[in-house]
Design a protein around this motif. Structure first.
Motif, short mmCIF file in Angstrom:
data_model
loop_
_atom_site.label_atom_id
_atom_site.label_comp_id
_atom_site.label_asym_id
_atom_site.label_seq_id
_atom_site.Cartn_x
_atom_site.Cartn_y
_atom_site.Cartn_z
N ASP A 85 0.80 -1.23 0.00
CA ASP A 85 0.00 0.00 0.00
C ASP A 85 0.84 1.28 0.00
O ASP A 85 0.30 2.36 -0.24
N LEU A 402 -8.03 2.01 -5.14
CA LEU A 402 -9.18 1.73 -4.28
C LEU A 402 -9.78 3.06 -3.85
O LEU A 402 -9.07 3.93 -3.33
N HIS A 403 -11.08 3.21 -4.08
CA HIS A 403 -11.76 4.45 -3.69
C HIS A 403 -12.87 4.15 -2.69
O HIS A 403 -13.63 3.21 -2.86
N GLY A 448 -4.81 0.89 -1.17
CA GLY A 448 -5.36 -0.31 -0.55
C GLY A 448 -6.07 0.04 0.75
O GLY A 448 -6.08 1.20 1.19
N GLU A 449 -6.66 -0.98 1.37
CA GLU A 449 -7.45 -0.76 2.59
C GLU A 449 -6.60 -0.22 3.73
O GLU A 449 -7.03 0.68 4.46
N THR A 471 -18.61 2.33 1.43
CA THR A 471 -18.56 1.89 0.04
C THR A 471 -19.19 2.97 -0.83
O THR A 471 -20.31 3.42 -0.55
N THR A 645 -13.53 -3.29 -5.13
CA THR A 645 -12.43 -3.79 -4.28
C THR A 645 -11.48 -4.69 -5.07
O THR A 645 -10.86 -5.59 -4.52
N TYR A 646 -11.39 -4.44 -6.38
CA TYR A 646 -10.56 -5.31 -7.23
C TYR A 646 -9.10 -5.27 -6.84
O TYR A 646 -8.37 -6.27 -6.98
N ALA A 647 -8.62 -4.13 -6.32
CA ALA A 647 -7.22 -4.00 -5.93
C ALA A 647 -6.84 -5.08 -4.92
O ALA A 647 -5.80 -5.73 -5.03
N THR A 648 -7.71 -5.28 -3.93
CA THR A 648 -7.45 -6.27 -2.88
C THR A 648 -7.48 -7.68 -3.46
O THR A 648 -6.62 -8.51 -3.15
#
Length: 680
Positions: A85, A402-403, A448-449, A471, A645-648
């Motif tokens: 991240d 990630l947004h 990322g988260e 979200t 959440t595709y990044a994760t």
């Protein structure tokens, strides 16, 4: 003491998360006398992990700077977070450093972080040394790790020491280029005879290093062919040349936690890592001629530097970290910021060791330091002599993947929350704050988260502002697929003047977002009421008839109607148009549109099947595939709702090796199950 570029090494410490980078930095600072005791990441006492978030999480979350003196050489260390991240911090460090120390675990394999670190150094032409850490752990596998490195980077890996193992742990080492063996003691390495059972491996390593040295200098190669051997000094010279040209990656080993093998590492950094003076000239744009020029690391040239990190504190103020690329920076100077065109006065200069600031009067070419309270300077900006304006290339920061929607936790504190976020954005260029005009939400975009969570925690600790992440809403739209007519009649009698408006309308699909036309003949509706009809339709567009989403790609045609000489008014016709809109859209095959995003996904080939299968589950469409270097690049399209959440997920599928970029492409009709879920 006045340090010049001849006695400076700027070293970024990078690698996989959790493999001991911060602990190694701590050990080197202790050995150099910059700190009096070694801190530990477990109890939050290390020099370079001083941020509240780093102490709580027991991991680095931002780039930190520290320095020490070793063998009359100044070592500037850039301790870089290893977690995915915080890639932006790595990019900053790579711009400031002259070489890299890659920290790898003694696991018998190469971790993702080690692989990415070495690949990045090769791509950026950064000399490097690999330090295999954790040799004090049970079953530490030095030989297996070296073998894995050799397999991944054939012809480049050059181990210059062999660990002496006992009971599965490293108790000393052989240094092939010093021709000596050492045993670890409580007071430091103690020289011992070379163990007989290791002599064969030791001589093989010496021969290998001699060949490597010869391959990196034509004169040495000629001598090696003629004589069959090289002197120790010639071997050191050849390995140093190979390291400088990125043909050779020296490998050492030890335990950062136990401070074993670290002094030897520091000796080799001084010996093999290029001096700041030897750094390749940096390209910059000469703003007088608009030509690209080479900036060499010399004191006797006009000052030029680049800010590679910004630290923002509401109490201490702003601290700008910079590397002096040319000339000498002194307190009291006025310098030009060629990014903003403003002049900044240098009131205070510091050398940095973690959060400790040591005031100095000047910084020479090649050195790293910090300036306090520059009002108009940000990360990536060039500061230079006003008489010789130049501009360095901007530092690249990864685009957010990630947004999340960000809200103030307590109503009325919005200014505090968003003001704090904008201040934090000055020190971290890898996150963004944007407004989604379709949904009205403010979006926090990051890597990322954990990245977004760290930002919110920093916001709370530094600015006392509480934010919550949700979200984000999907900006669905509505439109029509058929043509329909409708009649709207607004008639009201309330005593005195009444209200009367009557319009007949046709609604049809169109390419433009909205179009209004009239085909009224014979004055059925007077012209002065046309704008009122259009206004009525425009006010209806934000709320469609299926699920209340904005309506687009619609043409509204007023073709007939009637009026009353006394009771008709603009307000009445506006209301009549609204009635016609609601009835007409219901009969024009209304549909919901969802936003479709274009994806560009870069992954190693072995993960291709998993990624394609996952895209299929996300209603994605594969548009094409290309091989780029050692990666497969997949072009695809997918609904935004499926890739929030595709990044994760991508990181999980590819063990952190995959990357992607996304951008809005178009709107497309949503499938029935999505429509039904939105109607609820």
């Amino acid at each position: 003491m006045s340090i010049t570029a001849n006695d400076i090494r700027n070293v970024a410490i990078i690698g996989h998360s959790g493999e001991g980078k911060t602990t190694l930095c701590e050990a080197m600072l202790y050995n150099g006398g910059s700190i009096t005791r070694m801190g530990r990441t477990d109890n939050g006492t290390t020099t370079s992990d001083f941020d509240e978030q780093e102490i709580q999480r027991k991991m680095s979350v931002s780039l930190s700077v520290a320095h020490t003196i070793w063998k009359e050489t100044k070592l500037n260390f850039l301790d870089v977070p290893g977690f995915y991240d915080f890639e932006g911090e790595l990019n900053s460090a790579m711009r400031a450093c002259g070489a890299v120390l890659v920290v790898a675990g003694a696991n018998g394999s190469i971790s993702v972080g080690t692989e990415k670190a070495i690949n990045m150094c090769l791509k950026a032409n950064k000399p490097m040394i690999v330090f295999i850490n954790g040799m004090d752990k049970d079953n530490a596998d030095y030989a297996g790790t070296v073998a894995a490195l050799r397999e991944a980077y054939p012809g480049k890996i050059a181990p210059i020491q062999l660990p002496i193992m006992e009971g599965g742990k490293m108790i000393g080492y052989l240094n092939a280029l010093q021709d000596k063996a050492y045993k670890f003691t409580n007071v430091g390495p103690e020289e011992i005879p070379i163990p007989e059972d290791m002599r064969e491996d030791y001589e093989a390593m010496q021969l290998s290093l001699m060949e490597t040295a010869a391959e990196n200098d034509d004169a040495l190669l000629e001598k090696y062919f003629e004589v069959g051997e090289l002197t120790r000094e010639e071997c050191i010279h050849g390995i140093r040349m190979g390291t400088f040209n990125i043909n050779v990656i020296p490998v050492l080993a030890g335990s950062a936690l136990q401070n074993k093998g670290v002094k030897n590492l520091m000796n080799e950094i001084v010996k093999y890592i290029p001096k700041a003076l030897e750094r390749r000239a940096l390209p910059a744009t000469d703003l007088t001629t608009e030509k690209v020029v080479a900036i060499s690391c010399k004191d006797d040239r006009p000052f030029a530097a680049q800010v590679f990190k910004t630290s923002v504190d509401p109490f201490v103020g702003k601290l700008s970290y910079l590397r002096v690329n040319r000339g000498v920076l002194k307190t009291g100077m006025s310098v030009l910021n060629t990014e903003t065109g403003t002049t900044e006065r240098i009131n205070a200069l510091y050398l940095i060791t973690g959060k400790k600031q040591e005031a100095v009067s000047e910084l020479h070419a090649g050195d790293i330091g910090a300036i306090a309270k520059l009002s108009n300077t940000n990360t990536g900006d060039t500061l230079c002599d006003e008489s010789a304006p130049v501009k360095f290339d901007p530092i690249h920061f990864p685009a957010p993947v990630l947004h999340m929607a960000v809200y103030a936790k307590t109503q009325g504190t919005e200014d505090k929350v968003f003001g704090g976020l904008n201040r934090l954005a000055e020190e971290d260029k890898s996150f963004t704050i944007t407004k989604n005009l379709d949904t009205g939400e403010t979006l926090l975009g990051g890597q990322g988260e954990i990245h977004l969570d760290v930002i919110c925690k920093k916001l709370k600790s530094k600015f006392g502002a509480d934010a919550v992440l949700k979200t984000p809403q999907i900006a669905y739209k509505e439109t029509i697929r058929a043509t329909a007519t409708a009649e709207g009649k607004y008639k009201k009698q309330t005593g005195g003047h009444g209200q009367y408006g009557h319009c007949k309308m046709r609604f049809e699909p169109c390419e433009a977002e909205f179009e209004f036309a009239e085909e009224v003949v014979g004055g059925a509706v007077p012209k002065q009421y046309f704008p009122a009809v259009e206004k009525g339709i425009l006010e209806c567009l934000p709320h469609g008839v299926l699920a209340g989403y904005p309506v687009i790609n619609i043409k509204a045609v007023l073709y007939d109607g009637s009026y009353h000489d006394v009771d008709s008014s603009e307000a009445a016709f506006k209301s009549a148009a609204e009635l016609a809109f609601k009835e007409g859209l219901k009969n024009a095959s209304p549909v919901i549109l969802e936003p479709i995003y274009k994806l560009r996904i870069s992954i190693p080939e072995k993960y291709l099947g998993d990624v394609l299968g996952d895209l299929n589950k996300r209603r994605g469409r594969i548009m094409g595939m290309d091989a780029h270097e050692d990666m497969q690049v997949v072009s695809a399209e997918a609904p935004q709702a499926e890739i929030l959440t595709y990044a994760t997920s991508l990181r999980s599928m590819t063990q952190g090796r995959g990357k992607f970029m996304s951008a809005f492409e178009r709107y497309e009709q949503a499938p029935e199950h999505i429509v039904q879920s939105l109607k609820k």
